[in-house]
Structures are given as structure tokens and as C-alpha cells.
Design a protein around this motif. Structure first.
Motif, PDB file in Angstrom:
ATOM      1  N   SER A 230      -6.079  -1.944  -2.961  1.00 50.50           N
ATOM      2  CA  SER A 230      -4.699  -2.629  -2.322  1.00 50.50           C
ATOM      3  C   SER A 230      -4.549  -3.978  -2.842  1.00 50.50           C
ATOM      4  O   SER A 230      -3.544  -4.294  -3.236  1.00 50.50           O
ATOM      5  CB  SER A 230      -4.472  -1.974  -0.990  1.00 50.50           C
ATOM      6  N   SER A 253      -0.234  -9.965   0.487  1.00 51.65           N
ATOM      7  CA  SER A 253      -0.171  -8.621   0.095  1.00 51.65           C
ATOM      8  C   SER A 253       1.138  -8.365  -0.570  1.00 51.65           C
ATOM      9  O   SER A 253       1.457  -7.676  -1.420  1.00 51.65           O
ATOM     10  CB  SER A 253      -0.229  -7.461   0.877  1.00 51.65           C
ATOM     11  N   TYR A 285       1.443   0.400  -3.216  1.00 52.42           N
ATOM     12  CA  TYR A 285       0.415  -0.443  -2.312  1.00 52.42           C
ATOM     13  C   TYR A 285      -0.008   0.505  -0.917  1.00 52.42           C
ATOM     14  O   TYR A 285      -0.952   0.523  -0.601  1.00 52.42           O
ATOM     15  CB  TYR A 285       1.087  -1.734  -1.673  1.00 52.42           C
ATOM     16  N   ASN A 286       1.113   0.882  -0.283  1.00 57.87           N
ATOM     17  CA  ASN A 286       1.010   1.619   1.110  1.00 57.87           C
ATOM     18  C   ASN A 286       0.220   3.023   0.640  1.00 57.87           C
ATOM     19  O   ASN A 286      -0.414   3.326   1.606  1.00 57.87           O
ATOM     20  CB  ASN A 286       2.221   1.899   1.453  1.00 57.87           C
ATOM     21  N   ILE A 288      -2.091   3.385  -1.462  1.00 57.30           N
ATOM     22  CA  ILE A 288      -3.496   3.016  -1.613  1.00 57.30           C
ATOM     23  C   ILE A 288      -3.973   2.503  -0.421  1.00 57.30           C
ATOM     24  O   ILE A 288      -5.208   2.884   0.033  1.00 57.30           O
ATOM     25  CB  ILE A 288      -3.563   1.949  -2.656  1.00 57.30           C
ATOM     26  N   LYS A 289      -3.367   1.640   0.340  1.00 53.12           N
ATOM     27  CA  LYS A 289      -3.853   1.257   1.840  1.00 53.12           C
ATOM     28  C   LYS A 289      -3.849   2.351   2.669  1.00 53.12           C
ATOM     29  O   LYS A 289      -5.234   2.290   3.353  1.00 53.12           O
ATOM     30  CB  LYS A 289      -2.665   0.590   2.315  1.00 53.12           C
TER      31      LYS A 289
END
Length: 296
Positions: A230, A253, A285-286, A288-289
């Protein structure tokens, strides 16, 4: 002994193009013993078994400059990704995922927005502007137009290109336009490979001319971003790079931080970074996070 490029691998057979014709080959057991699996796109050496029948044995695979996982292929110079402007409307989240995956492997991308003949609202110009602003080479046009095919041929010339795109975007039609010409060699290759006219079900390379190859792949409808932490995702959104240097926190981020301290968010608000691209960045991103949290 001859050298060539593996252009198709199916049911234990490898089809090797030497620049003039295709050889049907089996791989020697040494590859299995060494844990090497020959891939489409590999440059290789073939020991001739039957010259009249164009049959041989695959005896050596030369070192690869890169390797793709999906599709499984080697020695790719660039990617040409095909999306329709209309019917179906483009899925930009899917496009951005592809761009991230190619960026991770340092493979340049050319984006082709097809079916401009169905575009009554100049949407293609908008889409081209978004991705040119992000630093990509973009072509808008129609596969039925000779000018479009000429532009695409110029982008492909002298390279091995992976051709990809979602079902319905017109990828197979483009492949047939690129592949279909008056060359006797091309006609013979078509028979040898038993190329279909409509749907791609496996990965294969076809020669556009002697030094130009296209790797045709099955259409995709979903794509996950693999192997990108991320914290590193933003590096594949190159239009973020300058603004991110001005973010107040190192390691920002660009997702959860307020716009007062995140310059990327401020650039989105000002329109200097496209909101569509930023929204897709946040979604990826979310995802992957969340995967990182589940892993631990």
C-alpha cells in the motif's frame, strides 16, 4: 540447429517462429529437471528433428529480460490495452489496475480507446486527456479505420507487445486487422496455428512482420494488484510525484490525511490531478490495505 521465438504453447507442444516459418517442438526433459518452464515469448534454440514436417526439439531457452505472470509470457517490450469508448463503457478502475501492474514490471503502456465511430459526445477526447495528463501514450480511433490501424502499427513496429483488454472492447477485431494482410507467410502461419477468428482462449504471439510480434491474451473482466505494498502504490500514479514531495508528512498515503497537509489532495481539488484517477487510487489503496491486515 535454429533459433526463434516461442509464439504458442499448448498441450505440451511449443510452436517456434524462426522469422520465416513455425516449428512444432517438444521440450527436452532437462527443462523439467532444472525447474524451467518455457514461456510464450521466450527466445530459444531448436534442434531439428524433421525439416520437411518442421518438427524439432526445444533444447535451450535464452535468459529473459522480463516475465509476466498474467498472462504467462516473457520478453515483453510494451503493452497495448484496448478499451471501448462505448458499448461497453470503459471500466477505469480496471484500466488503472492494469497500468499499476504493468508499471510494477517496468513495461510501458499504450492505451487505445476503440469504437470512436460510436462516440457521439466526444467522450474519447475526455478519456484521452485524462490519461495523457497522467503521462501515457493514448490513441483514440476505430479499428474499422485505416488511419487508426496505421497509427497502431507504428506503435507496435519492432517490438513484442502484449495486447489486452476486457471482453467486448474490440481486441479480437483489432488482432484480425493487424494480422490480416496479403503475405503468404501470414496465411501459412494462420493454418499452422489454427487461429480462431473471434475468441482468444489461450496466450499466443503472432508475427505482424519479421521483427514485430503481438501477444494476444484472453479478455479479462477483473484484475487484482499483486505484489505492490500500500505504501508504494502512489509511485505508479506518476502524476502524484511532484505534489507528493510537498506533503507535510513523509510517507503520506494521500488517502486518510486531511487536504491541509496532503498536497496530492489539494491538487485534486484544484483539478491539476484528475479526480477519476485519484478515486481509483483510493479504491485500490484500500483493497491492498485490507489484504495486508488480513494477512497479519
Amino acid at each position: 540447429m535454429i533459433t526463434g521465438k516461442i509464439i504458442k504453447a499448448i498441450s505440451g507442444f511449443y510452436y517456434v517462429h524462426d522469422g520465416q516459418k513455425i516449428w512444432t517442438c517438444h521440450a527436452l526433459g532437462v527443462f523439467r529437471n532444472l525447474g524451467i518452464k518455457p514461456l510464450v515469448g521466450d527466445l530459444c534454440e531448436v534442434d531439428i528433428v524433421d525439416e520437411e514436417k518442421a518438427e524439432g526439439s526445444l533444447v535451450k531457452v535464452f535468459p529473459r529480460k522480463n516475465t509476466l505472470i498474467r498472462p504467462a509470457a516473457a520478453n515483453i517490450d510494451q503493452a497495448l490495452i484496448v478499451f471501448a469508448i462505448r458499448h461497453p463503457d470503459p471500466n477505469f478502475s480496471l484500466l488503472d489496475r492494469f497500468l499499476v501492474n504493468m508499471g510494477k514490471q517496468d513495461i510501458p503502456v499504450v492505451i487505445y480507446f476503440n469504437k470512436a465511430d460510436l462516440d457521439g459526445e466526444n467522450a474519447g477526447d475526455v478519456y484521452r486527456g485524462i490519461y495523457e495528463k497522467a503521462g501515457y501514450r493514448v490513441i483514440t480511433g476505430s479499428t474499422s479505420r485505416e488511419e487508426t490501424i496505421r497509427l497502431i502499427r507504428e506503435e507496435l513496429k519492432g517490438k513484442t507487445t502484449v495486447l489486452a483488454g476486457p471482453s467486448g472492447a474490440g481486441k479480437s477485431s483489432l488482432t484480425n486487422r493487424l494480422y490480416g494482410n496479403d503475405s503468404m507467410e501470414v496465411g501459412e502461419l494462420s493454418v499452422k496455428l489454427k487461429r480462431g477468428k473471434q475468441t482468444t482462449r489461450h496466450t499466443e504471439i503472432f508475427p505482424v512482420d519479421r521483427d514485430t510480434y503481438v501477444l494476444d491474451t484472453p479478455g479479462f473482466t477483473s484484475l487484482y494488484v499483486d505484489g505492490v505494498p500500500s505504501g508504494e502504490l502512489s509511485r505508479y500514479y506518476t502524476e502524484f510525484s511532484e505534489a507528493s514531495k510537498e506533503c507535510r508528512f513523509i510517507g503520506c498515503s494521500h488517502v486518510n490525511e486531511p487536504s491541509e497537509i496532503c498536497m496530492v489532495k489539494r491538487e485534486v481539488k484544484c483539478g491539476r490531478i484528475e479526480g477519476l484517477r485519484y478515486d481509483n487510487y483510493c479504491i485500490i489503496y484500500n483493497e491492498i490495505k485490507q489484504n495486508e491486515k488480513n494477512r497479519f
